[in-house]
Design a protein around this motif. Structure first.
Motif, PDB file in Angstrom:
ATOM      1  N   SER A   1      77.492  51.454  33.296  1.00  0.00           N
ATOM      2  CA  SER A   1      78.715  51.636  32.376  1.00  0.00           C
ATOM      3  C   SER A   1      79.548  52.748  33.331  1.00  0.00           C
ATOM      4  O   SER A   1      80.883  52.692  33.376  1.00  0.00           O
ATOM      5  N   ALA A   2      79.058  53.790  33.877  1.00  0.00           N
ATOM      6  CA  ALA A   2      79.740  54.810  34.763  1.00  0.00           C
ATOM      7  C   ALA A   2      80.413  53.999  36.123  1.00  0.00           C
ATOM      8  O   ALA A   2      81.554  54.400  36.272  1.00  0.00           O
ATOM      9  N   ARG A   3      79.628  52.742  36.634  1.00  0.00           N
ATOM     10  CA  ARG A   3      80.354  52.155  37.581  1.00  0.00           C
ATOM     11  C   ARG A   3      81.402  51.256  37.220  1.00  0.00           C
ATOM     12  O   ARG A   3      82.588  51.243  37.903  1.00  0.00           O
ATOM     13  N   ILE A   4      81.521  50.767  36.048  1.00  0.00           N
ATOM     14  CA  ILE A   4      82.835  50.005  35.473  1.00  0.00           C
ATOM     15  C   ILE A   4      83.694  50.871  35.189  1.00  0.00           C
ATOM     16  O   ILE A   4      84.868  50.640  35.244  1.00  0.00           O
ATOM     17  N   ASP A   5      83.328  52.202  34.859  1.00  0.00           N
ATOM     18  CA  ASP A   5      84.377  53.205  34.341  1.00  0.00           C
ATOM     19  C   ASP A   5      85.109  53.841  35.765  1.00  0.00           C
ATOM     20  O   ASP A   5      86.125  54.658  35.646  1.00  0.00           O
ATOM     21  N   GLY A   6      84.658  53.213  36.917  1.00  0.00           N
ATOM     22  CA  GLY A   6      85.347  53.583  38.384  1.00  0.00           C
ATOM     23  C   GLY A   6      84.444  54.895  38.645  1.00  0.00           C
ATOM     24  O   GLY A   6      85.212  55.427  39.951  1.00  0.00           O
ATOM     25  N   ALA A   7      83.547  55.203  38.468  1.00  0.00           N
ATOM     26  CA  ALA A   7      82.988  56.498  39.061  1.00  0.00           C
ATOM     27  C   ALA A   7      82.117  55.977  40.174  1.00  0.00           C
ATOM     28  O   ALA A   7      81.620  54.919  40.222  1.00  0.00           O
ATOM     29  N   GLY A   8      82.236  56.692  41.139  1.00  0.00           N
ATOM     30  CA  GLY A   8      81.371  56.619  42.520  1.00  0.00           C
ATOM     31  C   GLY A   8      80.058  56.873  42.640  1.00  0.00           C
ATOM     32  O   GLY A   8      79.594  57.714  41.554  1.00  0.00           O
ATOM     33  N   GLU A   9      79.281  56.640  43.430  1.00  0.00           N
ATOM     34  CA  GLU A   9      77.855  56.915  43.377  1.00  0.00           C
ATOM     35  C   GLU A   9      77.481  58.323  43.425  1.00  0.00           C
ATOM     36  O   GLU A   9      76.527  58.782  42.857  1.00  0.00           O
ATOM     37  N   PHE A  10      78.330  59.037  44.231  1.00  0.00           N
ATOM     38  CA  PHE A  10      78.129  60.614  44.197  1.00  0.00           C
ATOM     39  C   PHE A  10      78.257  61.299  42.684  1.00  0.00           C
ATOM     40  O   PHE A  10      77.631  62.103  42.488  1.00  0.00           O
ATOM     41  N   LYS A  11      79.327  60.734  42.321  1.00  0.00           N
ATOM     42  CA  LYS A  11      79.881  61.575  40.864  1.00  0.00           C
ATOM     43  C   LYS A  11      78.736  61.153  39.892  1.00  0.00           C
ATOM     44  O   LYS A  11      78.453  61.909  39.075  1.00  0.00           O
ATOM     45  N   ILE A  12      78.102  59.650  39.899  1.00  0.00           N
ATOM     46  CA  ILE A  12      77.212  59.201  39.207  1.00  0.00           C
ATOM     47  C   ILE A  12      76.078  60.130  39.224  1.00  0.00           C
ATOM     48  O   ILE A  12      75.513  60.500  38.372  1.00  0.00           O
ATOM     49  N   PHE A  13      75.688  60.583  40.573  1.00  0.00           N
ATOM     50  CA  PHE A  13      74.379  60.969  40.712  1.00  0.00           C
ATOM     51  C   PHE A  13      74.425  62.615  40.431  1.00  0.00           C
ATOM     52  O   PHE A  13      73.522  62.972  39.811  1.00  0.00           O
ATOM     53  N   PHE A  14      75.455  63.410  40.718  1.00  0.00           N
ATOM     54  CA  PHE A  14      75.704  64.768  40.385  1.00  0.00           C
ATOM     55  C   PHE A  14      76.117  65.021  39.005  1.00  0.00           C
ATOM     56  O   PHE A  14      75.722  65.775  38.331  1.00  0.00           O
TER      57      PHE A  14
END
Length: 276
Positions: free
Chosen positions: A171-184
């Motif tokens: 869901s976070a990826r679909i919303d455009g979040a990058g991997e680092f933003k998802i992680f942190f």
């Protein structure tokens, strides 16, 4: 009758637990008491369990022998820096092994687990040669860098991160979040218990480390607490008063660190039991 039996069992349980607590605390109490006594009275018979009046003298001799504040700073800086960086590396590696699919993932993770069976003593000579080649002897990085990627920490973080639903990440990826933003922003905040457990493990292992700092550090200005305290044990006369005081003071930061993170420690360890 049943209530009496339950009461008796509970009473016996409390008695055994009380004995266990006393036996666990007694060595630390005796060590703290020894730091207030002159060296000659620490091993007197019968032993003294009351504080003495030699604390100031022991503190003076300890500081003269070690420059204790400098040694304490060395240990704190090395241990805290190592813990922060190692937790970050272990968390990222655990996240990659738990939530990414890539070629050779299982084989690489298996190799990492196999390194847990290699004694550190086997790696001493190769590591020392690398440190000498890089001209890192008697430096902070010589102590911090070689063991930053802890296999146990990677394993524990990976096991905890298996419990994170992939739907949240997707869901976070679909919303455009990058991997680092998802992680942190998403993954790491939910891993507070695991981070606390790993932090305690890494901090204590680095704080109590003796062999590697003993090999790579050769000046008193760079000594960590275990190395500095070991230097107080001479071949002729040992001042047990200052040794007890130094050991007592070296335990305090570990206790503080554990008390800060103890709330999440058990749940973090249990989180590692999640199966894939």
């Amino acid at each position: 009758m049943k209530h009496k039996k339950e009461y008796l069992n509970q009473s016996l349980l409390y008695v055994f637990l009380s004995i266990g607590v006393i036996l666990s605390i007694l060595p630390f109490y005796w060590m703290a008491i020894g730091s207030t006594l002159p060296s000659g009275k620490i091993f007197s018979v019968p032993p003294s369990f009351l504080p003495g009046n030699h604390l100031v003298e022991n503190a003076k001799t300890l500081n003269e022998s070690l420059d204790f504040l400098k040694v304490l700073w060395n240990s704190l800086f090395i241990s805290v820096t190592y813990t922060i960086v190692s937790v970050l590396i272990s968390s990222m590696a655990g996240y990659a092994f738990a939530k990414f699919e890539f070629k050779g993932k299982s084989s690489i993770f298996f190799i990492i687990l196999c390194t847990l069976m290699i004694p550190f003593q086997v790696m001493l000579i190769p590591l020392f040669e690398i440190i000498v080649t890089l001209d890192w002897l008697n430096t902070y990085q010589a102590i911090i860098l070689p063991t930053l990627a802890s296999p146990f920490a990677i394993f524990l973080m990976r096991q905890n991160m298996l419990s994170i639903p992939m739907s949240i990440i997707e869901s976070a990826r679909i919303d455009g979040a990058g991997e680092f933003k998802i992680f942190f922003s998403i993954v790491l905040p939910t891993m507070k218990p695991a981070v606390a457990a790993v932090s305690i493990f890494l901090f204590m292992s680095q704080w109590n480390s003796l062999l590697w700092p003993l090999i790579t550090l050769n000046s008193k200005e760079m000594f960590t607490l275990p190395v500095a305290l070991s230097s107080l044990v001479g071949l002729a006369r040992i001042d047990y008063g200052q040794l007890m005081l130094g050991t007592t003071l070296s335990v305090v930061p570990v206790l503080i660190f554990f008390l800060i993170f103890q709330k999440h420690f058990i749940s973090g360890i249990l989180g590692g039991s999640v199966k894939e």
